[in-house]
Design a protein around this motif. Structure first.
Motif, PDB file in Angstrom:
ATOM      1  N   VAL A 158      -1.833   0.786 -15.881  1.00 36.20           N
ATOM      2  CA  VAL A 158      -2.556   0.761 -14.602  1.00 36.20           C
ATOM      3  C   VAL A 158      -3.470   1.978 -14.544  1.00 36.20           C
ATOM      4  N   PRO A 206      -4.324   3.721  -3.863  1.00 33.93           N
ATOM      5  CA  PRO A 206      -5.196   2.548  -3.885  1.00 33.93           C
ATOM      6  C   PRO A 206      -5.495   2.056  -5.296  1.00 33.93           C
ATOM      7  N   GLY A 207      -5.390   0.736  -5.475  1.00 33.22           N
ATOM      8  CA  GLY A 207      -5.711   0.106  -6.755  1.00 33.22           C
ATOM      9  C   GLY A 207      -4.514  -0.101  -7.658  1.00 33.22           C
ATOM     10  N   ASP A 249      -2.704  -3.669  -6.924  1.00 28.77           N
ATOM     11  CA  ASP A 249      -3.592  -4.800  -7.267  1.00 28.77           C
ATOM     12  C   ASP A 249      -3.486  -5.159  -8.747  1.00 28.77           C
ATOM     13  N   GLN A 250      -3.320  -4.153  -9.605  1.00 26.65           N
ATOM     14  CA  GLN A 250      -3.316  -4.400 -11.051  1.00 26.65           C
ATOM     15  C   GLN A 250      -1.988  -4.974 -11.558  1.00 26.65           C
ATOM     16  N   ASP A 296      -8.639  11.052 -12.537  1.00 22.13           N
ATOM     17  CA  ASP A 296      -8.324   9.734 -13.104  1.00 22.13           C
ATOM     18  C   ASP A 296      -6.934   9.788 -13.717  1.00 22.13           C
ATOM     19  N   ASN A 305       0.824  -1.217   0.000  1.00 21.36           N
ATOM     20  CA  ASN A 305       0.000   0.000   0.000  1.00 21.36           C
ATOM     21  C   ASN A 305       0.856   1.264   0.000  1.00 21.36           C
ATOM     22  N   VAL A 318      -6.043   4.207 -12.396  1.00 20.79           N
ATOM     23  CA  VAL A 318      -6.433   4.482 -11.006  1.00 20.79           C
ATOM     24  C   VAL A 318      -7.021   5.889 -10.919  1.00 20.79           C
TER      25      VAL A 318
END
Length: 444
Positions: free
Chosen positions: A218, A201-202, A205-206, A235, A197, A220
């Protein structure tokens, strides 16, 4: 100069201070005589300017200083003679205000709440229980495991392996908002641990499932409260190139690990860990002991409290708790926050205990040394890396900050003084029992 009592109701006090015109004129004359040797005016040698001319030229300017000196002197004399100490700075206002004219008596109204008479504390009546926790072998082993985890290394996975959560991926990346690259959004050869982390965020994960040599976009969104205002809520697309996928490898719990943390061998490291854990347990146990002491003191001693001190403390408590409930509000443009009965009850306890500890410390001649203050400043300055010098200078110029740093040191020393006179028994408990006792502290 005359001081006349106009109010004495509980702790509330009111006085009228009268400085006669003659006394005020004498004060001005005194200041002129004091200044005369250093004054040089055209037509006169230095120190030889007649007082009449000095008074004509500087008398009006010195009048205000003389008036303030006279009032300050009267207040100081009053407190020395009466032995009273005001709970807060006295309110002082001049009767007549703008209607006052030179040559008239000065009449000032002073009001304040006096600090109450605080009953003598019999510390021998205080009975305390000190919790003692020994560092168990399991606690030391857990700490060693965490150290080994922090000292872990990463080794390349087999070619073609997919990245898993906890793996380290070495990447190049560049971020774009609305198709434009933005400052600070680019990095090369960055070792990113998936699941740490450390990115927004996010993002991480990708990259789960990525392989070496993969190129991944990616997508996010920056958080609404992101530190850079021009990116908050936007974005973004990050173009990433994966150079390597590495698996974590925990360090072995052995002498080599010990040497990494400055110990001679594993046995020495265990001893250090045991000592550190028991110091942590001791600090937590002291917090529990202090709460027990304050609870008993609150029940043992009773006296009238200055209402304005209680009101100020209740207002501060209400304000602090409101901000804890609304962490998104960083400013103070939130309107009036009303203190509740619960806030006032807590404020009464804090004021009562604060006055009691201050009085016990005063009678016991408890002081905060320069070395203790320096240590407190150093510890606080560490919260501002790179700005330590500026913080030191800020503290030196700000008596209020100095008092904020001195107050908890003084309180802890008074607590130690009372504890040393009280009846204290030790009770050995488990780490879990100590933890429960610490959690119970938050109930007040």
């Amino acid at each position: 100069m005359q001081v006349t009592e106009t109010l004495k109701d509980g702790l509330k006090r009111g006085y009228t201070i009268t400085v006669t015109a003659a006394e005020l004129d004498a004060k001005v004359q005194e200041k002129l005589v004091e200044a005369q040797p250093d004054v040089e005016i055209k037509g006169f040698r230095k120190g030889k300017v007649p007082l009449a001319i000095l008074k004509k030229q500087f008398g009006q300017r010195l009048l205000g200083d003389a008036m303030q000196d006279a009032i300050d002197g009267a207040m100081k004399d009053h407190f020395e003679k009466s032995g009273e100490r005001p709970a807060l700075q006295p309110e002082v206002k001049m009767s007549g205000g703008e209607d006052w004219q030179e040559g008239q008596d000065v009449v000032v109204e002073m009001s304040y709440e006096a600090l109450p008479e605080i009953p003598e504390l019999d510390a021998s009546k205080v009975k305390l229980e000190k919790l003692v926790v020994k560092a168990a072998e399991a606690d030391v082993d857990e700490a060693l495991k965490n150290l080994a985890e922090n000292a872990k290394s990463f080794e390349d996975r087999k070619k073609g392996s997919k990245a898993k959560d906890g793996d380290q991926v070495v990447i190049d990346f560049e971020g774009f908002v609305d198709g434009e690259a933005f400052e600070g959004g680019k990095g090369e050869g960055y070792p990113l641990v998936l699941g740490s982390n450390s990115f927004i965020p996010g993002f991480e994960d990708q990259l789960v499932g990525a392989k070496a040599e993969d190129e991944i976009e990616v997508k996010v969104a920056f958080p609404e409260n992101y530190g850079a205002a021009h990116l908050a809520g936007k974005d973004a697309v990050f173009k990433c190139k994966v150079h390597a996928v590495k698996a974590p490898k925990a360090a072995e719990v052995d002498d080599e690990l010990a040497k990494k943390f400055g110990a001679e061998d594993l046995a020495a490291l265990k001893t250090q860990i045991s000592g550190r854990l028991e110091a942590e347990f001791g600090g937590a146990a002291r917090a529990v002991l202090k709460r027990g002491l304050l609870d008993q003191l609150d029940a043992l001693v009773s006296f009238e409290l200055p209402s304005k001190l209680v009101e100020a403390e209740a207002s501060q408590i209400a304000h602090q708790l409101w901000h804890e409930e609304h962490p998104e509000e960083h400013g103070h443009n939130h309107g009036q926050i009303e203190a509740t009965d619960e806030h006032r009850k807590l404020a009464e306890r804090r004021v009562r205990l604060g006055l009691l500890l201050a009085e016990v410390g005063r009678k016991a001649e408890v002081t905060v040394t320069d070395a203790e203050m320096t240590q407190a400043v150093i510890q606080t300055a560490r919260q501002y890396p790179g700005q330590e010098r500026a913080y030191f200078e800020f503290v030196q110029k700000n008596p209020q900050i100095q008092q904020q740093l001195r107050a908890p040191i003084f309180e802890d020393k008074v607590v130690d003084h009372i504890t040393g006179l009280a009846e204290v028994t030790e009770k050995e408990v488990s780490k879990d029992d100590l933890q429960k006792a610490v959690e119970a502290l938050d109930e007040l």
